[in-house]
Design a protein around this motif. Structure first.
Motif, PDB file in Angstrom:
ATOM      1  N   ILE A 311      25.598  21.306  53.730  1.00 52.81           N
ATOM      2  CA  ILE A 311      26.744  20.436  53.465  1.00 52.81           C
ATOM      3  C   ILE A 311      26.999  19.493  54.635  1.00 52.81           C
ATOM      4  CG2 ILE A 311      29.223  20.380  52.975  1.00 52.81           C
ATOM      5  CD1 ILE A 311      27.521  21.425  50.689  1.00 52.81           C
ATOM      6  N   PHE A 312      26.658  19.954  55.833  1.00 50.10           N
ATOM      7  CA  PHE A 312      26.830  19.121  57.026  1.00 50.10           C
ATOM      8  C   PHE A 312      25.658  18.162  57.227  1.00 50.10           C
ATOM      9  CE2 PHE A 312      25.680  18.592  61.533  1.00 50.10           C
ATOM     10  CZ  PHE A 312      26.762  17.846  61.970  1.00 50.10           C
ATOM     11  N   PHE A 313      24.429  18.662  57.090  1.00 57.89           N
ATOM     12  CA  PHE A 313      23.257  17.865  57.443  1.00 57.89           C
ATOM     13  C   PHE A 313      22.919  16.787  56.421  1.00 57.89           C
ATOM     14  CE2 PHE A 313      21.983  21.222  60.537  1.00 57.89           C
ATOM     15  CZ  PHE A 313      21.741  20.381  61.612  1.00 57.89           C
ATOM     16  N   ILE A 314      23.122  17.051  55.133  1.00 53.42           N
ATOM     17  CA  ILE A 314      22.780  16.043  54.127  1.00 53.42           C
ATOM     18  C   ILE A 314      23.549  14.750  54.357  1.00 53.42           C
ATOM     19  CG2 ILE A 314      22.922  15.465  51.674  1.00 53.42           C
ATOM     20  CD1 ILE A 314      22.123  18.344  51.064  1.00 53.42           C
ATOM     21  N   PRO A 315      24.889  14.777  54.473  1.00 54.29           N
ATOM     22  CA  PRO A 315      25.604  13.523  54.763  1.00 54.29           C
ATOM     23  C   PRO A 315      25.233  12.913  56.107  1.00 54.29           C
ATOM     24  CG  PRO A 315      27.118  15.226  53.991  1.00 54.29           C
ATOM     25  CD  PRO A 315      25.813  15.898  54.266  1.00 54.29           C
ATOM     26  N   LEU A 316      24.959  13.772  57.105  1.00 53.61           N
ATOM     27  CA  LEU A 316      24.591  13.261  58.423  1.00 53.61           C
ATOM     28  C   LEU A 316      23.324  12.413  58.346  1.00 53.61           C
ATOM     29  CD1 LEU A 316      24.972  13.210  61.525  1.00 53.61           C
ATOM     30  CD2 LEU A 316      23.572  15.289  61.622  1.00 53.61           C
ATOM     31  N   PHE A 317      22.309  12.927  57.665  1.00 52.76           N
ATOM     32  CA  PHE A 317      21.049  12.200  57.580  1.00 52.76           C
ATOM     33  C   PHE A 317      21.136  11.004  56.642  1.00 52.76           C
ATOM     34  CE2 PHE A 317      19.117  15.875  59.609  1.00 52.76           C
ATOM     35  CZ  PHE A 317      18.110  15.296  60.346  1.00 52.76           C
ATOM     36  N   ARG A 318      21.906  11.110  55.558  1.00 52.22           N
ATOM     37  CA  ARG A 318      21.962  10.005  54.607  1.00 52.22           C
ATOM     38  C   ARG A 318      22.871   8.872  55.069  1.00 52.22           C
ATOM     39  NH1 ARG A 318      19.787  10.830  49.622  1.00 52.22           N
ATOM     40  NH2 ARG A 318      19.781   8.551  49.696  1.00 52.22           N
ATOM     41  N   SER A 319      23.853   9.167  55.948  1.00 57.00           N
ATOM     42  CA  SER A 319      24.790   8.122  56.358  1.00 57.00           C
ATOM     43  C   SER A 319      24.607   7.672  57.804  1.00 57.00           C
ATOM     44  CB  SER A 319      26.231   8.605  56.170  1.00 57.00           C
ATOM     45  OG  SER A 319      26.503   9.719  56.995  1.00 57.00           O
ATOM     46  N   GLU A 328      17.908   4.467  52.308  1.00 57.75           N
ATOM     47  CA  GLU A 328      19.017   3.544  52.478  1.00 57.75           C
ATOM     48  C   GLU A 328      20.280   4.316  52.856  1.00 57.75           C
ATOM     49  OE1 GLU A 328      19.604   1.141  49.062  1.00 57.75           O
ATOM     50  OE2 GLU A 328      17.641   0.170  49.185  1.00 57.75           O
ATOM     51  N   LYS A 329      21.127   3.674  53.639  1.00 59.09           N
ATOM     52  CA  LYS A 329      22.362   4.310  54.074  1.00 59.09           C
ATOM     53  C   LYS A 329      23.333   4.418  52.906  1.00 59.09           C
ATOM     54  CE  LYS A 329      26.026   3.869  57.554  1.00 59.09           C
ATOM     55  NZ  LYS A 329      26.519   3.079  58.715  1.00 59.09           N
ATOM     56  N   ILE A 330      23.878   5.619  52.709  1.00 59.03           N
ATOM     57  CA  ILE A 330      24.887   5.828  51.673  1.00 59.03           C
ATOM     58  C   ILE A 330      26.036   6.626  52.277  1.00 59.03           C
ATOM     59  CG2 ILE A 330      23.240   5.743  49.767  1.00 59.03           C
ATOM     60  CD1 ILE A 330      23.309   8.774  49.664  1.00 59.03           C
ATOM     61  N   SER A 331      27.160   6.675  51.573  1.00 55.91           N
ATOM     62  CA  SER A 331      28.334   7.387  52.066  1.00 55.91           C
ATOM     63  C   SER A 331      28.129   8.899  51.938  1.00 55.91           C
ATOM     64  CB  SER A 331      29.584   6.976  51.282  1.00 55.91           C
ATOM     65  OG  SER A 331      29.508   7.450  49.954  1.00 55.91           O
ATOM     66  N   TRP A 332      28.939   9.663  52.678  1.00 60.39           N
ATOM     67  CA  TRP A 332      28.821  11.108  52.605  1.00 60.39           C
ATOM     68  C   TRP A 332      29.141  11.605  51.202  1.00 60.39           C
ATOM     69  CZ3 TRP A 332      32.783  14.317  51.140  1.00 60.39           C
ATOM     70  CH2 TRP A 332      34.077  13.769  51.129  1.00 60.39           C
ATOM     71  N   ARG A 333      30.065  10.939  50.519  1.00 63.23           N
ATOM     72  CA  ARG A 333      30.414  11.346  49.156  1.00 63.23           C
ATOM     73  C   ARG A 333      29.217  11.158  48.204  1.00 63.23           C
ATOM     74  NH1 ARG A 333      35.359  12.076  46.858  1.00 63.23           N
ATOM     75  NH2 ARG A 333      36.376  11.147  48.685  1.00 63.23           N
ATOM     76  N   GLU A 334      28.549  10.017  48.346  1.00 59.20           N
ATOM     77  CA  GLU A 334      27.371   9.766  47.498  1.00 59.20           C
ATOM     78  C   GLU A 334      26.248  10.767  47.802  1.00 59.20           C
ATOM     79  OE1 GLU A 334      26.680   5.190  46.637  1.00 59.20           O
ATOM     80  OE2 GLU A 334      27.233   5.508  48.748  1.00 59.20           O
ATOM     81  N   SER A 335      26.088  11.105  49.071  1.00 64.15           N
ATOM     82  CA  SER A 335      24.992  12.009  49.448  1.00 64.15           C
ATOM     83  C   SER A 335      25.164  13.408  48.872  1.00 64.15           C
ATOM     84  CB  SER A 335      24.901  12.094  50.970  1.00 64.15           C
ATOM     85  OG  SER A 335      26.015  12.765  51.526  1.00 64.15           O
ATOM     86  N   LEU A 336      26.421  13.827  48.655  1.00 64.66           N
ATOM     87  CA  LEU A 336      26.691  15.164  48.114  1.00 64.66           C
ATOM     88  C   LEU A 336      26.982  15.130  46.622  1.00 64.66           C
ATOM     89  CD1 LEU A 336      28.923  16.629  50.973  1.00 64.66           C
ATOM     90  CD2 LEU A 336      26.505  17.085  50.535  1.00 64.66           C
ATOM     91  N   SER A 337      26.882  13.975  46.013  1.00 67.93           N
ATOM     92  CA  SER A 337      27.195  13.849  44.595  1.00 67.93           C
ATOM     93  C   SER A 337      26.201  14.658  43.755  1.00 67.93           C
ATOM     94  CB  SER A 337      27.156  12.373  44.169  1.00 67.93           C
ATOM     95  OG  SER A 337      27.290  12.263  42.774  1.00 67.93           O
ATOM     96  N   ILE A 338      26.701  15.289  42.702  1.00 63.85           N
ATOM     97  CA  ILE A 338      25.837  16.022  41.772  1.00 63.85           C
ATOM     98  C   ILE A 338      25.887  15.362  40.388  1.00 63.85           C
ATOM     99  CG2 ILE A 338      25.984  18.194  43.011  1.00 63.85           C
ATOM    100  CD1 ILE A 338      28.082  19.105  40.974  1.00 63.85           C
ATOM    101  N   ARG A 339      26.266  14.096  40.350  1.00 63.90           N
ATOM    102  CA  ARG A 339      26.281  13.374  39.086  1.00 63.90           C
ATOM    103  C   ARG A 339      24.983  12.619  38.868  1.00 63.90           C
ATOM    104  NH1 ARG A 339      32.443  10.847  38.806  1.00 63.90           N
ATOM    105  NH2 ARG A 339      33.535  12.836  38.872  1.00 63.90           N
TER     106      ARG A 339
END
Length: 339
Positions: A311-319, A328-339
């Motif tokens: 939960i910590f590393f996915i947003p860190l690497f994506r944002s 591409e850079k995305i927000s932490w919300r998008e990186s953890l999205s399951i939609r």
């Protein structure tokens, strides 16, 4: 760790299924020449493999407290050699050899070997696909040749730079995935009870043929002694997994089903991050808290720790560290999205 959480029982399935699915997704539509394809794969696979390997090498606690932590760290196997390491400088040097010569990443990000391996077999498959004009019979024969040679190298414990032996073995599953693409598209249209029967029997066959072995490792091309058992267990496991995916795709749009599918999609989007970071977290736990996690109850504490780490590393690497993974850079919300 005290517990294996069923990992040994999935050994014959995990990586062979990954390369099979990768072969299904192979396409040369965007990149019609080998040069353009190689440039693209270098950008999205080879460069992230190198950068992430070095990143987690820099976070390896053994480098900073060698005497205390090295005895607890995983032992290196490089080209069949178990090096005698006496200090942090030697540890660093052998890790660099592991990354750039063996193609197995650093100790701190071991599972990233699959990224380099995927890079190599993708380029090889593209070249063979062009050379044979995509003729399936020639692709299949070459895949069989690679599989046989990979198993020959396994039997005689022969190892070469860049993981040539495991490239031969895994190329078979990649090519087979590509060759089976049309069949699976037709199979997908079968009635639900046919898919259920296929999953049931494939799972039974996998349980029969699969022989859990703590020494089994596609990364080291250590495949066991029985060629037939390895192939039958891998193929039945792959087919069971594919049938399960197709069954889930037919399930009603219940909220729990949608959530489960969303989680799988998120895992597929962030697989490189998850594999590298979960291994690093477990490495740190193994080194720092080994005595506690060897106990039956406390071993389960590692599960929520790894989950929270993701939960910590996915947003860190994506944002923030997105350039390390060529995303591409995305927000932490998008990186953890399951939609």
């Amino acid at each position: 760790m005290h517990i294996q959480l069923g990992m040994l029982h999935g050994a014959a399935l995990r990586m062979s299924a990954f390369f099979f699915l990768s072969g299904m997704l192979f396409s040369n539509r965007r990149f019609s020449t080998w040069k353009s394809y190689a440039q693209h794969k270098t950008k999205v696979l080879l460069v992230p493999y190198i950068l992430l390997s070095l990143f987690f090498l820099a976070l390896d606690p053994v480098l900073y407290q060698f005497d205390a932590f090295f005895p607890l760290s995983p032992k290196m196997n490089i080209l069949g050699i178990y090096p005698d390491i006496q200090n942090a400088f030697q540890y660093l040097g052998w890790n660099l050899v592991k990354i750039f010569i063996a193609g197995k990443s650093s100790i701190g990000s071991g599972p990233l070997w699959f990224v380099f391996n995927l890079y190599a077999i993708s380029l090889l498959f593209f070249a063979i696909h062009q050379f044979t004009s995509g003729r399936k019979i020639f692709l299949f024969l070459f895949a069989l040749l690679c599989l046989g040679f990979g198993f020959f190298l396994n039997r005689f414990h022969l190892h070469f730079p860049f993981g040539f032996e495991r490239i031969c073995t895994t190329f078979f599953f990649f090519a087979l995935g590509n060759l089976c693409k049309n069949f699976l598209l037709r199979f997908e249209k079968q009635k639900l009870f046919v898919l259920l029967l296929a999953f049931f029997f494939a799972a039974i066959f996998y349980a029969i043929f699969e022989k859990p072995d703590p020494n089994f490792s596609i990364m080291n091309n250590d495949l066991g002694k029985n060629f037939g058992v390895f192939i039958l267990s891998s193929l039945s496991g792959i087919f069971a997994l594919l049938a399960l995916f197709l069954i889930l795709n037919r399930m009603p749009s219940w909220k729990i089903i949608l959530v489960f599918k969303g989680i799988l999609r998120n895992i597929s989007r962030n697989g490189m991050i998850i594999l590298a970071t979960h291994w690093w977290i477990l490495l740190v736990l193994r080194i720092v808290f080994k005595s506690e996690l060897d106990k039956p109850f406390w071993a389960w504490i590692s599960l929520p720790i790894v989950f929270l780490g993701m939960i910590f590393f996915i947003p860190l690497f994506r944002s923030k560290l997105n350039r390390l993974i060529a995303k591409e850079k995305i927000s932490w919300r998008e990186s953890l999205s399951i939609r």
